[in-house]
Design an enzyme around this catalytic site. Structure first.
Site, PDB file in Angstrom:
ATOM      1  N   HIS A 120       1.092  -1.072  -0.016  1.00 47.07           N
ATOM      2  CA  HIS A 120       0.215   0.056   0.025  1.00 47.07           C
ATOM      3  C   HIS A 120       1.022   1.187   0.003  1.00 47.07           C
ATOM      4  CE1 HIS A 120      -2.704   2.903   1.898  1.00 47.07           C
ATOM      5  NE2 HIS A 120      -3.827   2.007   1.504  1.00 47.07           N
ATOM      6  N   ASP A 190       2.602  -4.358   8.189  1.00 43.13           N
ATOM      7  CA  ASP A 190       1.494  -3.554   8.168  1.00 43.13           C
ATOM      8  C   ASP A 190       0.328  -4.500   8.230  1.00 43.13           C
ATOM      9  OD1 ASP A 190      -0.783  -2.517   6.902  1.00 43.13           O
ATOM     10  OD2 ASP A 190       0.433  -1.716   5.341  1.00 43.13           O
ATOM     11  N   GLN A 193      -4.685  -5.091   6.601  1.00 41.47           N
ATOM     12  CA  GLN A 193      -5.690  -6.143   5.728  1.00 41.47           C
ATOM     13  C   GLN A 193      -6.159  -7.397   6.689  1.00 41.47           C
ATOM     14  OE1 GLN A 193      -8.146  -5.627   3.568  1.00 41.47           O
ATOM     15  NE2 GLN A 193      -7.404  -3.506   3.241  1.00 41.47           N
ATOM     16  N   LYS A 216     -10.763  -0.776  10.319  1.00 40.91           N
ATOM     17  CA  LYS A 216     -10.752  -2.180   9.381  1.00 40.91           C
ATOM     18  C   LYS A 216     -11.075  -3.316  10.298  1.00 40.91           C
ATOM     19  CE  LYS A 216      -7.574  -0.285   6.030  1.00 40.91           C
ATOM     20  NZ  LYS A 216      -8.392  -0.034   4.738  1.00 40.91           N
ATOM     21  N   CYS A 355      -4.702   2.349  -3.779  1.00 41.71           N
ATOM     22  CA  CYS A 355      -3.424   2.836  -3.091  1.00 41.71           C
ATOM     23  C   CYS A 355      -2.396   1.977  -3.332  1.00 41.71           C
ATOM     24  CB  CYS A 355      -3.712   3.302  -1.666  1.00 41.71           C
ATOM     25  SG  CYS A 355      -4.892   4.569  -1.443  1.00 41.71           S
TER      26      CYS A 355
HETATM   27  N1  PLP Z   1      -1.844  -0.670   4.334  1.00 41.20           N
HETATM   28  C1  PLP Z   1      -2.868  -1.389   3.817  1.00 41.20           C
HETATM   29  C2  PLP Z   1      -2.369  -2.895   3.628  1.00 41.20           C
HETATM   30  C3  PLP Z   1      -4.100  -0.820   3.782  1.00 41.20           C
HETATM   31  O1  PLP Z   1      -4.750  -1.978   2.968  1.00 41.20           O
HETATM   32  C4  PLP Z   1      -4.501   0.301   4.123  1.00 41.20           C
HETATM   33  C5  PLP Z   1      -5.736   0.909   3.840  1.00 41.20           C
HETATM   34  O2  PLP Z   1      -6.570   0.468   3.083  1.00 41.20           O
HETATM   35  C6  PLP Z   1      -3.579   0.896   4.597  1.00 41.20           C
HETATM   36  C7  PLP Z   1      -2.304   0.556   4.895  1.00 41.20           C
HETATM   37  C8  PLP Z   1      -3.773   2.500   5.207  1.00 41.20           C
HETATM   38  O3  PLP Z   1      -4.715   2.591   6.361  1.00 41.20           O
HETATM   39  P1  PLP Z   1      -5.187   3.710   7.002  1.00 41.20           P
HETATM   40  O4  PLP Z   1      -5.778   4.553   5.635  1.00 41.20           O
HETATM   41  O5  PLP Z   1      -6.657   3.207   7.811  1.00 41.20           O
HETATM   42  O6  PLP Z   1      -4.300   4.418   7.394  1.00 41.20           O
END
Ligand code: PLP
Length: 398
Positions: A120, A190, A193, A216, A355
């Site tokens: 991401h 991270d 997901q 999430k 993203c």
């Molecule tokens: N990392 C992953 C794998 C994600 O799917 C997302 C959001 O979709 C993020 C980071 C960023 O999360 P946030 O926008 O809640 O900070």
């Protein structure tokens, strides 16, 4: 699978599911972007605003002490859920904020940073913001072969920063394999997901840091966490922001910082949201995750089978085990046209690059459609998605 009655009871906990969109029952298949919120979390937010609404820390009046107690109780719940101590669980505004604390701490320290091609942007752009010359060792993603390691040449002083599950394809990252090729000094997971799908102890503590967002995992927006494996890992972090609550002594000459998590939590925190996050953990604790995961996996398998019968539909990430996400394109159509039409059928999916532009580039597309599942989704919703896609495909390709 969960029985019809049990599923109905579970769905009743989520008031947002009980509505029509364009005259049809909502089929919410955008859980990877944000999951819905159960009544108990909404009640915790309302309770805070109705009873304990005050600022935390340093207040000596009853409301402030209650708010502080609830805020710190929430930290303990979140920490326990992820298998860390409250002393090493920093509240952030979400995964992105947590990633930026990490990038602010490590991007200028000369580590070789290893990421996967499906990361991401939060795990790419954050490093570049804190070090404009940041370069990466990238584990390539191949549609046929999955993640490919034989071209990876990583020095030992590396920093590994990877997602648990790719939000663009749903592919679960092969940790065991990654660790065969990379022996990082620092490792970041991270978890954005994977958190919706039951308990995760950030991979049996092999990782130094974990980042996640409450929205999430059935919690409120605007809150998340940065988990540290131990106090040494916590102490290695540099404050991203200065301000109230994160200091020990302040003068115009110099300022010393607070110890512990406070050093990373400048300013008035998202108190209500943190309390709601704690309530989301309470909610998740009550669920039978073995059963719910089986239901989610069955949904994904069924969706994969059914959607692959839609003429011209191509699903990505099939070479790897996936969690929660089905990413696809419909030949001869634009993803945003399809998503807009699906909304007319009451079906919420996401479209675009998710993203994850480097991943999209490697897949040879500018974006995909993404249906993502939570335990409250049903086989009927998958059937509706398939039927709608067949109709849309006919309409757009006519
Ligand atoms: N990392 C992953 C794998 C994600 O799917 C997302 C959001 O979709 C993020 C980071 C960023 O999360 P946030 O926008 O809640 O900070």
């Amino acid at each position: 699978m969960i029985g019809a009655l049990e599923l109905r009871e579970l769905r009743e906990e989520f008031p947002a599911l009980n509505q029509k969109v364009h005259g049809l029952p909502l089929a919410y298949l955008d859980n990877a972007a944000s999951s819905l919120t159960p009544r108990s979390v909404i009640a915790a937010l309302v309770h805070f605003y109705e009873h304990d609404r005050a600022n935390v820390h340093r207040g000596l009046h009853t409301l402030s002490m209650r708010a502080t107690q609830r805020y710190e109780d929430a930290r303990s719940k979140v920490a326990q859920w992820f298998g860390v101590t409250p002393e090493t669980c920093i509240f952030t505004s979400g995964t992105t904020h947590a990633m930026n604390i990490l990038a602010n701490s490590f991007a200028m320290r000369g580590h070789d940073i290893v990421v996967s091609e499906s990361e991401h942007h939060a795990n790419i752009a954050s490093w570049q913001v804190h070090n404009p010359n940041q370069s990466f060792h990238v584990i390539p993603f191949d549609e046929e072969k999955g993640y490919v390691f034989n071209t990876l040449d990583v020095p030992s002083e590396s920093l590994l920063s990877i997602q648990s599950v790719a939000n663009g394809t749903g592919a679960m990252l092969p940790f065991e394999k990654i660790y065969e090729y990379v022996s990082p000094r620092i490792s970041i997971l991270d978890m954005a997901q994977s958190v919706a799908h039951g308990p995760t102890d950030f991979y049996e503590n092999k990782f130094t840091y974990g980042t996640l967002s409450a929205h999430k995992m059935y919690g409120p927006t605007g809150i998340g966490a940065l988990l540290c494996q131990d106090e040494n890992a916590l102490n290695a972090l540099r404050p991203l922001m200065g301000g109230g609550d994160m200091i020990d002594r302040v003068s115009f000459r110099e300022t010393s910082f607070a110890k512990g998590v406070a050093r990373l939590e400048a300013g008035t925190p998202a108190i209500a949201n943190a309390i709601g996050f704690g309530a989301a953990v309470d909610f998740m604790k009550e669920l039978d995750w073995a059963k719910l995961r089986a239901h989610e996996n069955a949904l994904l398998t069924y969706a994969d089978e059914q959607l692959s019968l839609v003429p011209g539909l191509h699903i990505f990430g099939r070479s790897l085990k996936r969690q929660g996400v089905l990413s696809f394109v419909l030949e001869g159509t634009h993803t945003s046209d399809v998503a807009t039409l699906l909304d007319r059928f009451g079906i919420a999916v996401r479209t675009g690059h998710h993203c994850a532009q480097p991943l999209m580039e490697s897949l040879g597309v500018s974006g995909t459609l993404r249906a993502s599942f939570a335990f409250y989704n049903s086989i009927e919703e998958v059937d509706r998605l398939k039927k709608a896609l067949v109709k849309i495909s006919k309409m757009l390709r006519a």
